[in-house]
Design a protein around this motif. Sequence first.
Motif, PDB file in Angstrom:
ATOM      1  N   ALA A 285       0.830  -1.211   0.000  1.00 27.35           N
ATOM      2  CA  ALA A 285       0.000   0.000   0.000  1.00 27.35           C
ATOM      3  C   ALA A 285       0.863   1.259   0.000  1.00 27.35           C
ATOM      4  CB  ALA A 285      -0.920  -0.007   1.218  1.00 27.35           C
ATOM      5  N   ASP A 286       1.987   1.218   0.682  1.00 30.85           N
ATOM      6  CA  ASP A 286       2.864   2.394   0.733  1.00 30.85           C
ATOM      7  C   ASP A 286       3.657   2.551  -0.564  1.00 30.85           C
ATOM      8  OD1 ASP A 286       1.981   2.905   3.292  1.00 30.85           O
ATOM      9  OD2 ASP A 286       3.722   2.014   4.290  1.00 30.85           O
ATOM     10  N   ALA A 287       4.107   1.427  -1.106  1.00 34.04           N
ATOM     11  CA  ALA A 287       4.929   1.501  -2.327  1.00 34.04           C
ATOM     12  C   ALA A 287       4.085   1.544  -3.599  1.00 34.04           C
ATOM     13  CB  ALA A 287       5.865   0.291  -2.383  1.00 34.04           C
ATOM     14  N   LEU A 288       2.840   1.008  -3.526  1.00 36.24           N
ATOM     15  CA  LEU A 288       1.980   0.852  -4.702  1.00 36.24           C
ATOM     16  C   LEU A 288       2.735   0.161  -5.836  1.00 36.24           C
ATOM     17  CD1 LEU A 288      -0.009   4.225  -4.687  1.00 36.24           C
ATOM     18  CD2 LEU A 288      -0.783   1.938  -3.938  1.00 36.24           C
ATOM     19  N   HIS A 289       3.537  -0.837  -5.412  1.00 36.57           N
ATOM     20  CA  HIS A 289       4.325  -1.597  -6.382  1.00 36.57           C
ATOM     21  C   HIS A 289       4.740  -2.899  -5.700  1.00 36.57           C
ATOM     22  CE1 HIS A 289       7.547  -2.722  -9.132  1.00 36.57           C
ATOM     23  NE2 HIS A 289       7.087  -1.809  -9.989  1.00 36.57           N
ATOM     24  N   PHE A 290       4.333  -4.032  -6.264  1.00 36.60           N
ATOM     25  CA  PHE A 290       4.618  -5.307  -5.624  1.00 36.60           C
ATOM     26  C   PHE A 290       6.106  -5.625  -5.607  1.00 36.60           C
ATOM     27  CE2 PHE A 290       0.127  -5.783  -5.849  1.00 36.60           C
ATOM     28  CZ  PHE A 290      -0.238  -6.791  -4.954  1.00 36.60           C
ATOM     29  N   GLY A 291       6.804  -5.292  -6.666  1.00 39.41           N
ATOM     30  CA  GLY A 291       8.236  -5.593  -6.727  1.00 39.41           C
ATOM     31  C   GLY A 291       9.014  -4.821  -5.670  1.00 39.41           C
ATOM     32  N   ARG A 292       8.769  -3.489  -5.592  1.00 39.42           N
ATOM     33  CA  ARG A 292       9.504  -2.684  -4.600  1.00 39.42           C
ATOM     34  C   ARG A 292       9.123  -3.099  -3.170  1.00 39.42           C
ATOM     35  NH1 ARG A 292       8.791   1.417  -8.593  1.00 39.42           N
ATOM     36  NH2 ARG A 292       6.846   2.152  -7.637  1.00 39.42           N
ATOM     37  N   ALA A 293       7.843  -3.428  -2.969  1.00 39.35           N
ATOM     38  CA  ALA A 293       7.419  -3.862  -1.635  1.00 39.35           C
ATOM     39  C   ALA A 293       8.124  -5.162  -1.234  1.00 39.35           C
ATOM     40  CB  ALA A 293       5.907  -4.052  -1.599  1.00 39.35           C
ATOM     41  N   ALA A 294       8.260  -6.070  -2.193  1.00 40.51           N
ATOM     42  CA  ALA A 294       8.945  -7.337  -1.915  1.00 40.51           C
ATOM     43  C   ALA A 294      10.405  -7.085  -1.545  1.00 40.51           C
ATOM     44  CB  ALA A 294       8.840  -8.267  -3.123  1.00 40.51           C
TER      45      ALA A 294
END
Length: 292
Positions: A14-23
């Motif tokens: 939710a904070d990154a709005l990007h699954f790759g960066r969140a991972a």
Amino acid sequence: MLDSRRLRYFLAVADALHFGRAAERLNISQPPLSRQIASLEEDLGTALFHRNAHHVVLTPAGTRLQSDARDILASMARAEANARAAAIGESGALTIGFTMCAAYSVVPSYAKTFSTRYPEVDLTLREVLSSDLAAQVSDGTIDAAVVLAQAVPKGINQRTVVREQLCLALPRAHRLSSQRRIVPAALRDEVFVAASMDIAPSLRQAMLAQCEMAGFVPRIGMEVHLQQTILTLVAEGVGVALVPASMRKLQTSAIVFKSLPDAVSISQQLIWRATNSNPCLHNLLSIANPVE
């Protein structure tokens, strides 16, 4: 059901709005992260993100959960910290009983030191007749008590925390009040105000022993329960009294306190139930040092 791991994963996306960066921030690969988010959405019965090839956007449900999840995780962290603090006595509650004598000896310093070291502990002080304190410790009404030296029931631990001499309390207008040195024998003809034997036996016995050493049996004019009452009566000229030296701290212009040669000593004890598992009690014991 919500759990802390999936909430942390959700907040990272939710904070990154990007699954790759969140991972990457979570130090995991993307597929397990995607599976955890899908599992959370399935449990909640609603989508948390709108996804396409280029964007990840929170749904209204996701926006709401983003706010709530922060509060939930913060609350869980506080709960964990509180539980650990309670386990070592840094939070919780502690009740200490005491007699009036202790109010002028160690209880104020105990209260100040304990409250400073353990500000999250709810500390309660109860002034109780000395004869009642051991029973309240035994039945768990209070955690610990500072009492005049006495025999205690089985299962009660004790340590001596105060040892002090008796001193003489005189009305200011008394014939002996201006003398620098008073020997106990000079009190032979005086009327004494004293604690009753059933309420404070050790104090009464110390007073009798002091008079016996001087070769006389004291004439008891009045028996009372509280040291405050004894001194009030002395101030009014009802009689004289032998009281613990710490009572000198009760400053009043109507009473003169005098030291006595070869004064009898009296002790105060800290008592507590051996089976009391309150972690806060252990911290009190670390403050209440024994005396020889």
